[in-house]
Design a protein around this motif. Structure first.
Motif, PDB file in Angstrom:
ATOM      1  N   LEU A   1      -0.446  -0.940  -4.762  1.00 54.57           N
ATOM      2  CA  LEU A   1      -1.557   0.002  -4.639  1.00 54.57           C
ATOM      3  C   LEU A   1      -1.028   1.417  -4.437  1.00 54.57           C
ATOM      4  O   LEU A   1      -0.159   1.638  -3.595  1.00 54.57           O
ATOM      5  N   ASP A   2      -1.565   2.357  -5.178  1.00 49.17           N
ATOM      6  CA  ASP A   2      -1.183   3.759  -4.970  1.00 49.17           C
ATOM      7  C   ASP A   2      -2.251   4.655  -5.584  1.00 49.17           C
ATOM      8  O   ASP A   2      -2.955   4.258  -6.522  1.00 49.17           O
ATOM      9  N   VAL A   3      -2.362   5.861  -5.038  1.00 48.79           N
ATOM     10  CA  VAL A   3      -3.296   6.868  -5.560  1.00 48.79           C
ATOM     11  C   VAL A   3      -2.706   7.571  -6.773  1.00 48.79           C
ATOM     12  O   VAL A   3      -3.422   8.183  -7.562  1.00 48.79           O
TER      13      VAL A   3
ATOM     14  N   PHE B   1       0.837  -1.199   0.000  1.00 48.21           N
ATOM     15  CA  PHE B   1       0.000   0.000   0.000  1.00 48.21           C
ATOM     16  C   PHE B   1       0.871   1.248   0.000  1.00 48.21           C
ATOM     17  O   PHE B   1       1.683   1.451   0.886  1.00 48.21           O
ATOM     18  N   GLY B   2       0.678   2.097  -1.030  1.00 44.21           N
ATOM     19  CA  GLY B   2       1.536   3.258  -1.229  1.00 44.21           C
ATOM     20  C   GLY B   2       2.851   2.796  -1.835  1.00 44.21           C
ATOM     21  O   GLY B   2       3.929   3.020  -1.286  1.00 44.21           O
TER      22      GLY B   2
ATOM     23  N   ALA C   1      -9.405   1.490   1.568  1.00 45.69           N
ATOM     24  CA  ALA C   1     -10.678   0.767   1.447  1.00 45.69           C
ATOM     25  C   ALA C   1     -10.809   0.067   0.093  1.00 45.69           C
ATOM     26  O   ALA C   1     -11.546  -0.915  -0.039  1.00 45.69           O
ATOM     27  N   ASP C   2     -10.085   0.552  -0.927  1.00 45.45           N
ATOM     28  CA  ASP C   2     -10.130  -0.056  -2.258  1.00 45.45           C
ATOM     29  C   ASP C   2      -9.235  -1.289  -2.393  1.00 45.45           C
ATOM     30  O   ASP C   2      -9.226  -1.931  -3.446  1.00 45.45           O
ATOM     31  N   ALA C   3      -8.467  -1.604  -1.369  1.00 45.07           N
ATOM     32  CA  ALA C   3      -7.526  -2.730  -1.443  1.00 45.07           C
ATOM     33  C   ALA C   3      -8.268  -4.047  -1.599  1.00 45.07           C
ATOM     34  O   ALA C   3      -9.425  -4.185  -1.182  1.00 45.07           O
TER      35      ALA C   3
ATOM     36  N   LEU D   1      -0.978  -3.992 -10.709  1.00 45.86           N
ATOM     37  CA  LEU D   1      -0.989  -2.554 -10.435  1.00 45.86           C
ATOM     38  C   LEU D   1      -2.432  -2.090 -10.258  1.00 45.86           C
ATOM     39  O   LEU D   1      -3.274  -2.341 -11.120  1.00 45.86           O
ATOM     40  N   GLN D   2      -2.711  -1.428  -9.155  1.00 51.32           N
ATOM     41  CA  GLN D   2      -4.094  -1.043  -8.873  1.00 51.32           C
ATOM     42  C   GLN D   2      -4.161   0.377  -8.314  1.00 51.32           C
ATOM     43  O   GLN D   2      -3.706   0.623  -7.199  1.00 51.32           O
ATOM     44  N   PRO D   3      -4.761   1.315  -9.070  1.00 53.49           N
ATOM     45  CA  PRO D   3      -4.985   2.642  -8.501  1.00 53.49           C
ATOM     46  C   PRO D   3      -6.063   2.574  -7.433  1.00 53.49           C
ATOM     47  O   PRO D   3      -7.044   1.844  -7.578  1.00 53.49           O
TER      48      PRO D   3
END
Length: 338
Positions: A224-226, A201-202, A257-259, A250-252
């Motif tokens: 995961l990253d914004v 995460f990040g 909570a989106d994880a 890869l997941q924006p």
């Protein structure tokens, strides 16, 4: 409304045609511009992108200039000088001589420094100074051939035990040109992680994800990253090291909570900055929600500044929190979902 947007609205008479708002704040500026000035947004912040779409604003989430035609652009000054250099290069590669580029930002956010970066492309004029912000205009006099994204990469090598990795990062990504202390403190503990479905995460430039892949090529890693630049950097780091891209997902995300659910492990050097502002929301949500995203024996590994009071948040959710290390101003925190 964001004060930078208010300054833009004060000078809306300078705007005409199709306008692209670059790195715009999450507000209603695009909807408050005159009807003869249709506006779109280019953002690399996935949370902002989703918010724009939810209110009907045309938004592009990407590290590259939108594939559309624009008459003017308004750049909201990013924190990173290198990122602004990239944006200005891209903008002046797509627009033509005589078109206007506007730059708006807070004085404390370095808008005056940023305005100097405009000068290599054309004449600049300060249009307004209000709300502790400034608005500048630059008429393009110099355009150029678009350079590939790889031109903007910074690379550095890291050594963890017997393993060496080459990290590649794009402008604006956390620790673009060196390994940050927190991640360096965390990395030696990652060999304790069991194989399985892991979320980073990040993910930033992909240091943690790449090292996890190096340790075990069978792991499924969800980066995961914004930030779109972070996600692309992680992908580039995997490619640079010849790592298995099929294990990388890869997941924006707009936040933790989106994880994915049913994870075996969550690893994070959680972010607590958003632009020039300090923002603990994402990292606190991680501490509070992590257990609900883990399997029954799943693990949470976090590194954080010693002064950040994350252990009580983790204990509230997991019932326990172990300090695995406390060095160089950072703590490695561990919890198991039992």
């Amino acid at each position: 409304m964001d004060p930078r947007s208010e300054v833009v609205l004060r000078q809306q008479d300078y705007l005409n045609g199709q306008v692209l708002l670059i790195n715009a704040p999450n507000d209603q500026l695009a909807k408050n511009l005159p009807s003869q000035v249709p506006a779109s947004v280019w953002t690399w912040n996935y949370a902002d992108h989703q918010a724009f779409l939810n209110v009907g604003i045309n938004s592009h989430f990407s590290v590259e200039f939108p594939q559309a035609s624009f008459d003017q652009v308004i750049i909201f000054v990013p924190k990173s000088k290198e990122l602004l250099n990239y944006i200005l290069h891209v903008v002046t590669s797509y627009l033509t001589q005589g078109q206007s580029v506007f730059l708006v930002g807070e004085k404390k956010g370095g808008v005056e420094r940023a305005a100097k970066q405009l000068q290599q492309y054309g004449k600049t004029l300060k249009l307004d100074s209000a709300r502790h912000c400034q608005l500048w205009q630059m008429i393009i006099e110099k355009t150029g051939q678009l350079k590939p994204l790889e031109h903007w990469i910074k690379s550095y090598s890291i050594q963890v035990g017997q393993d060496q990795l080459e990290i590649t990062a794009l402008p604006g990504v956390f620790s673009q040109d060196h390994l940050d202390v927190g991640t360096a403190v965390l990395l030696p503990y990652l060999n304790q992680i069991k194989s399985g479905k892991i979320a980073d995460f990040g993910c930033g430039a992909g240091v943690i994800s790449a090292y996890l892949s190096k340790l075990n090529p069978n792991q499924q890693i969800f980066a995961l990253d914004v930030d779109a630049f972070a996600l692309r950097s992680t992908e580039l780091t995997f490619q640079q090291n010849g790592l298995n891209l099929t294990q990388l997902h890869l997941q924006p995300v707009t936040g933790f909570a989106d994880a994915p659910k049913e994870l075996d492990t969550i690893v994070s050097n959680p972010p607590f900055h958003q632009g020039i502002q300090t923002n603990y929301h994402a990292s606190e949500a991680l501490c509070q929600l992590a257990k609900s995203h883990l399997n029954s024996s799943g693990e949470l590994w976090i590194v954080a500044n010693r002064f950040l009071n994350y252990p009580p948040l983790i204990e509230q959710s997991f019932g326990q929190c172990t300090v695995k290390a406390d060095q160089q101003g950072f703590k490695v925190l561990y919890a198991c979902a039992k």
